[in-house]
Design a protein around this motif. Structure first.
Motif, PDB file in Angstrom:
ATOM      1  N   PRO A  84      -2.976  11.750  -2.898  1.00 16.10           N
ATOM      2  CA  PRO A  84      -2.008  10.657  -2.808  1.00 16.10           C
ATOM      3  C   PRO A  84      -2.708   9.318  -2.966  1.00 16.10           C
ATOM      4  CG  PRO A  84      -2.453  11.574  -0.630  1.00 16.10           C
ATOM      5  CD  PRO A  84      -3.118  12.470  -1.622  1.00 16.10           C
ATOM      6  N   PRO A  85      -1.979   8.268  -3.393  1.00 22.52           N
ATOM      7  CA  PRO A  85      -2.607   6.955  -3.605  1.00 22.52           C
ATOM      8  C   PRO A  85      -3.192   6.390  -2.314  1.00 22.52           C
ATOM      9  CG  PRO A  85      -0.416   7.035  -4.586  1.00 22.52           C
ATOM     10  CD  PRO A  85      -0.556   8.259  -3.735  1.00 22.52           C
ATOM     11  N   ARG A  86      -4.181   5.530  -2.471  1.00 16.23           N
ATOM     12  CA  ARG A  86      -4.742   4.808  -1.322  1.00 16.23           C
ATOM     13  C   ARG A  86      -3.902   3.572  -0.992  1.00 16.23           C
ATOM     14  NH1 ARG A  86      -7.897   7.408   2.229  1.00 16.23           N
ATOM     15  NH2 ARG A  86      -9.623   8.507   1.216  1.00 16.23           N
ATOM     16  N   ILE A  87      -3.348   2.945  -2.038  1.00 18.14           N
ATOM     17  CA  ILE A  87      -2.537   1.737  -1.840  1.00 18.14           C
ATOM     18  C   ILE A  87      -1.257   1.885  -2.662  1.00 18.14           C
ATOM     19  CG2 ILE A  87      -2.424  -0.782  -2.104  1.00 18.14           C
ATOM     20  CD1 ILE A  87      -5.514  -0.795  -2.164  1.00 18.14           C
ATOM     21  N   ILE A  88      -0.114   1.628  -2.026  1.00 20.27           N
ATOM     22  CA  ILE A  88       1.173   1.615  -2.717  1.00 20.27           C
ATOM     23  C   ILE A  88       1.814   0.244  -2.504  1.00 20.27           C
ATOM     24  CG2 ILE A  88       3.497   2.597  -2.848  1.00 20.27           C
ATOM     25  CD1 ILE A  88       2.337   5.232  -1.794  1.00 20.27           C
ATOM     26  N   ILE A  89       2.155  -0.417  -3.600  1.00 18.59           N
ATOM     27  CA  ILE A  89       2.792  -1.736  -3.544  1.00 18.59           C
ATOM     28  C   ILE A  89       4.114  -1.619  -4.295  1.00 18.59           C
ATOM     29  CG2 ILE A  89       2.615  -4.158  -4.246  1.00 18.59           C
ATOM     30  CD1 ILE A  89      -0.423  -3.882  -3.937  1.00 18.59           C
ATOM     31  N   GLU A  90       5.229  -1.828  -3.586  1.00 22.35           N
ATOM     32  CA  GLU A  90       6.558  -1.629  -4.157  1.00 22.35           C
ATOM     33  C   GLU A  90       7.406  -2.888  -4.019  1.00 22.35           C
ATOM     34  OE1 GLU A  90       8.161   1.712  -2.070  1.00 22.35           O
ATOM     35  OE2 GLU A  90       7.145   3.184  -3.339  1.00 22.35           O
ATOM     36  N   GLY A  91       7.747  -3.501  -5.141  1.00 25.06           N
ATOM     37  CA  GLY A  91       8.658  -4.632  -5.155  1.00 25.06           C
ATOM     38  C   GLY A  91       8.271  -5.773  -4.232  1.00 25.06           C
ATOM     39  N   VAL A  92       6.983  -6.055  -4.159  1.00 26.46           N
ATOM     40  CA  VAL A  92       6.492  -7.028  -3.173  1.00 26.46           C
ATOM     41  C   VAL A  92       6.714  -8.474  -3.635  1.00 26.46           C
ATOM     42  CG1 VAL A  92       4.378  -7.973  -2.142  1.00 26.46           C
ATOM     43  CG2 VAL A  92       4.852  -5.525  -2.032  1.00 26.46           C
ATOM     44  N   GLY A  93       7.271  -9.260  -2.738  1.00 27.87           N
ATOM     45  CA  GLY A  93       7.440 -10.684  -2.966  1.00 27.87           C
ATOM     46  C   GLY A  93       7.003 -11.464  -1.746  1.00 27.87           C
ATOM     47  N   PHE A 116       8.058 -21.979  -2.355  1.00 27.11           N
ATOM     48  CA  PHE A 116       7.181 -21.620  -3.459  1.00 27.11           C
ATOM     49  C   PHE A 116       7.024 -20.101  -3.473  1.00 27.11           C
ATOM     50  CE2 PHE A 116       2.712 -20.560  -4.610  1.00 27.11           C
ATOM     51  CZ  PHE A 116       2.821 -20.810  -5.978  1.00 27.11           C
ATOM     52  N   GLU A 117       7.416 -19.472  -4.566  1.00 28.96           N
ATOM     53  CA  GLU A 117       7.273 -18.024  -4.698  1.00 28.96           C
ATOM     54  C   GLU A 117       5.853 -17.687  -5.144  1.00 28.96           C
ATOM     55  OE1 GLU A 117      10.794 -15.335  -5.927  1.00 28.96           O
ATOM     56  OE2 GLU A 117      10.986 -17.157  -7.140  1.00 28.96           O
ATOM     57  N   ALA A 118       5.054 -17.219  -4.214  1.00 25.55           N
ATOM     58  CA  ALA A 118       3.662 -16.885  -4.537  1.00 25.55           C
ATOM     59  C   ALA A 118       3.565 -15.559  -5.284  1.00 25.55           C
ATOM     60  CB  ALA A 118       2.830 -16.820  -3.261  1.00 25.55           C
ATOM     61  N   LEU A 119       4.453 -14.612  -4.955  1.00 20.35           N
ATOM     62  CA  LEU A 119       4.476 -13.305  -5.612  1.00 20.35           C
ATOM     63  C   LEU A 119       5.918 -12.891  -5.853  1.00 20.35           C
ATOM     64  CD1 LEU A 119       1.785 -11.423  -3.486  1.00 20.35           C
ATOM     65  CD2 LEU A 119       1.490 -12.228  -5.829  1.00 20.35           C
ATOM     66  N   LYS A 120       6.147 -12.235  -7.001  1.00 20.38           N
ATOM     67  CA  LYS A 120       7.511 -11.847  -7.382  1.00 20.38           C
ATOM     68  C   LYS A 120       7.524 -10.411  -7.904  1.00 20.38           C
ATOM     69  CE  LYS A 120       7.716 -16.534  -9.252  1.00 20.38           C
ATOM     70  NZ  LYS A 120       7.867 -17.332 -10.497  1.00 20.38           N
ATOM     71  N   GLY A 121       8.131  -9.514  -7.169  1.00 17.20           N
ATOM     72  CA  GLY A 121       8.350  -8.144  -7.626  1.00 17.20           C
ATOM     73  C   GLY A 121       7.131  -7.403  -8.111  1.00 17.20           C
ATOM     74  N   ILE A 122       6.070  -7.418  -7.329  1.00 22.24           N
ATOM     75  CA  ILE A 122       4.823  -6.737  -7.713  1.00 22.24           C
ATOM     76  C   ILE A 122       4.923  -5.245  -7.405  1.00 22.24           C
ATOM     77  CG2 ILE A 122       2.332  -6.633  -7.391  1.00 22.24           C
ATOM     78  CD1 ILE A 122       3.229  -9.217  -8.673  1.00 22.24           C
ATOM     79  N   ASP A 123       4.606  -4.413  -8.394  1.00 22.32           N
ATOM     80  CA  ASP A 123       4.665  -2.949  -8.263  1.00 22.32           C
ATOM     81  C   ASP A 123       3.428  -2.312  -8.879  1.00 22.32           C
ATOM     82  OD1 ASP A 123       7.332  -1.751  -7.253  1.00 22.32           O
ATOM     83  OD2 ASP A 123       8.031  -3.273  -8.655  1.00 22.32           O
ATOM     84  N   PHE A 124       2.668  -1.559  -8.101  1.00 23.16           N
ATOM     85  CA  PHE A 124       1.623  -0.696  -8.651  1.00 23.16           C
ATOM     86  C   PHE A 124       1.026   0.138  -7.527  1.00 23.16           C
ATOM     87  CE2 PHE A 124      -0.591  -4.703  -7.709  1.00 23.16           C
ATOM     88  CZ  PHE A 124      -1.687  -4.269  -6.969  1.00 23.16           C
ATOM     89  N   THR A 125       0.257   1.144  -7.889  1.00 23.41           N
ATOM     90  CA  THR A 125      -0.460   1.966  -6.914  1.00 23.41           C
ATOM     91  C   THR A 125      -1.939   1.985  -7.288  1.00 23.41           C
ATOM     92  OG1 THR A 125      -0.140   4.027  -8.144  1.00 23.41           O
ATOM     93  CG2 THR A 125       1.545   3.446  -6.513  1.00 23.41           C
ATOM     94  N   VAL A 126      -2.762   2.203  -6.280  1.00 24.89           N
ATOM     95  CA  VAL A 126      -4.210   2.327  -6.485  1.00 24.89           C
ATOM     96  C   VAL A 126      -4.638   3.678  -5.924  1.00 24.89           C
ATOM     97  CG1 VAL A 126      -6.489   1.381  -5.970  1.00 24.89           C
ATOM     98  CG2 VAL A 126      -4.547  -0.174  -6.337  1.00 24.89           C
ATOM     99  N   GLY A 127      -5.308   4.454  -6.741  1.00 28.88           N
ATOM    100  CA  GLY A 127      -5.682   5.804  -6.336  1.00 28.88           C
ATOM    101  C   GLY A 127      -7.022   5.885  -5.634  1.00 28.88           C
ATOM    102  N   GLU A 128      -7.321   7.070  -5.194  1.00 23.13           N
ATOM    103  CA  GLU A 128      -8.594   7.331  -4.522  1.00 23.13           C
ATOM    104  C   GLU A 128      -9.764   7.102  -5.476  1.00 23.13           C
ATOM    105  OE1 GLU A 128     -10.480  10.408  -1.374  1.00 23.13           O
ATOM    106  OE2 GLU A 128      -8.351  10.155  -1.698  1.00 23.13           O
ATOM    107  N   SER A 129     -10.789   6.421  -4.989  1.00 23.76           N
ATOM    108  CA  SER A 129     -12.043   6.136  -5.705  1.00 23.76           C
ATOM    109  C   SER A 129     -11.859   5.229  -6.920  1.00 23.76           C
ATOM    110  CB  SER A 129     -12.759   7.423  -6.123  1.00 23.76           C
ATOM    111  OG  SER A 129     -12.137   8.031  -7.229  1.00 23.76           O
ATOM    112  N   GLU A 130     -10.719   4.560  -7.022  1.00 22.62           N
ATOM    113  CA  GLU A 130     -10.539   3.586  -8.104  1.00 22.62           C
ATOM    114  C   GLU A 130     -11.211   2.266  -7.746  1.00 22.62           C
ATOM    115  OE1 GLU A 130      -7.133   3.252 -11.063  1.00 22.62           O
ATOM    116  OE2 GLU A 130      -6.093   3.724  -9.209  1.00 22.62           O
TER     117      GLU A 130
END
Length: 249
Positions: A9-18, A46-60
């Protein structure tokens, strides 16, 4: 046959982050009152982040790239738990060690030795674990005879070396790094790079913010490019760097 990293499973999951900041334009009750009388805005969003989506896997080993003000450091702080997102969610799996700001978490009136124990304990290490690794931490940091000096007398470079050494000698799963490798002389930076490669080879996950494109190209296999709070690219580091260079600020 899938790779091991694809089975885990991913080490980091980022879903729709604002993340939105409120910028205040007044600094006292008097200024606020005068602005109100003149019908001027006392703050803006001030919108610093808008709808950020990605995952980071093990040992990446992932580089977060962007010009100043793009939202990189905000995202790193959200992953570390220092900040909370206003929208979306962030999940991490495993122990996170973050080098987000120079000297963050160090108590100025405590010695280097005392701060090693304090910071390592915050990162989840027991006293016995710290005792076992103390000499290695000090040796890597190159602090030497200053280990029993109060850290308020340390230079920024000494802060970074000791903080970095504590973080990488904990039982971490995810290492977050924000520009701190820019401090210090060339031999120490090379030693840090070698240690990071060793951690990634051992299956640790690296998430790094840096303007040193040569360094991230050397260490990271993947790059995520952010511009004005929005994700513009996610892919191989050799493609991420030209993408960044092609963007306007």
């Amino acid at each position: 046959m899938p790779k091991i990293s694809e089975l885990d499973p991913p080490r980091i999951i980022i879903e729709g982050v604002g993340k939105t900041y409120t910028l205040h334009h007044t600094h006292s009750f008097k200024e606020t009152f005068v602005a109100w009388l003149k019908r001027k805005k006392t703050s803006t969003s001030f919108e610093a982040l808008k709808g950020i989506d990605f995952t980071v896997g093990e040992s990446e080993a992932v580089a977060l790239l962007g010009y100043n003000g793009s939202g990189k450091s905000t995202l790193l702080k959200l992953v570390s738990g220092v900040l909370r997102p206003d929208e979306g969610r962030i999940l991490t799996r495993g122990r996170v060690a973050g080098l987000i700001e120079v000297g963050a978490g160090f108590h100025p009136d405590l010695s280097g030795r005392e701060n090693v124990y304090l910071n390592a304990a915050i990162l989840g290490m027991t006293k016995d674990e710290i005792d076992a690794r103390f000499d290695e931490i000090v040796a890597f940091s190159e602090i030497g005879e200053f280990i029993d000096t109060e850290v308020k007398h340390y230079s920024s470079g000494m802060f970074v070396r000791l903080a970095f050494s504590v973080a990488i000698h904990t039982e971490l799963d995810i290492l977050l790094v924000d520009e701190v490798l820019a401090v210090g002389d060339a031999p120490f930076r090379e030693k840090c790079k070698a240690k990071i490669r060793e951690l990634v080879a051992a299956g640790k996950t690296l998430f790094i913010v840096s303007h040193d494109l040569g360094m991230v190209a050397d260490i990271c296999s993947r790059g995520i490019v952010i511009r004005r709070g929005e994700m513009m690219f996610d892919g191989p580091i050799d493609d991420a760097i030209p993408t960044l260079k092609g963007l306007t600020r």
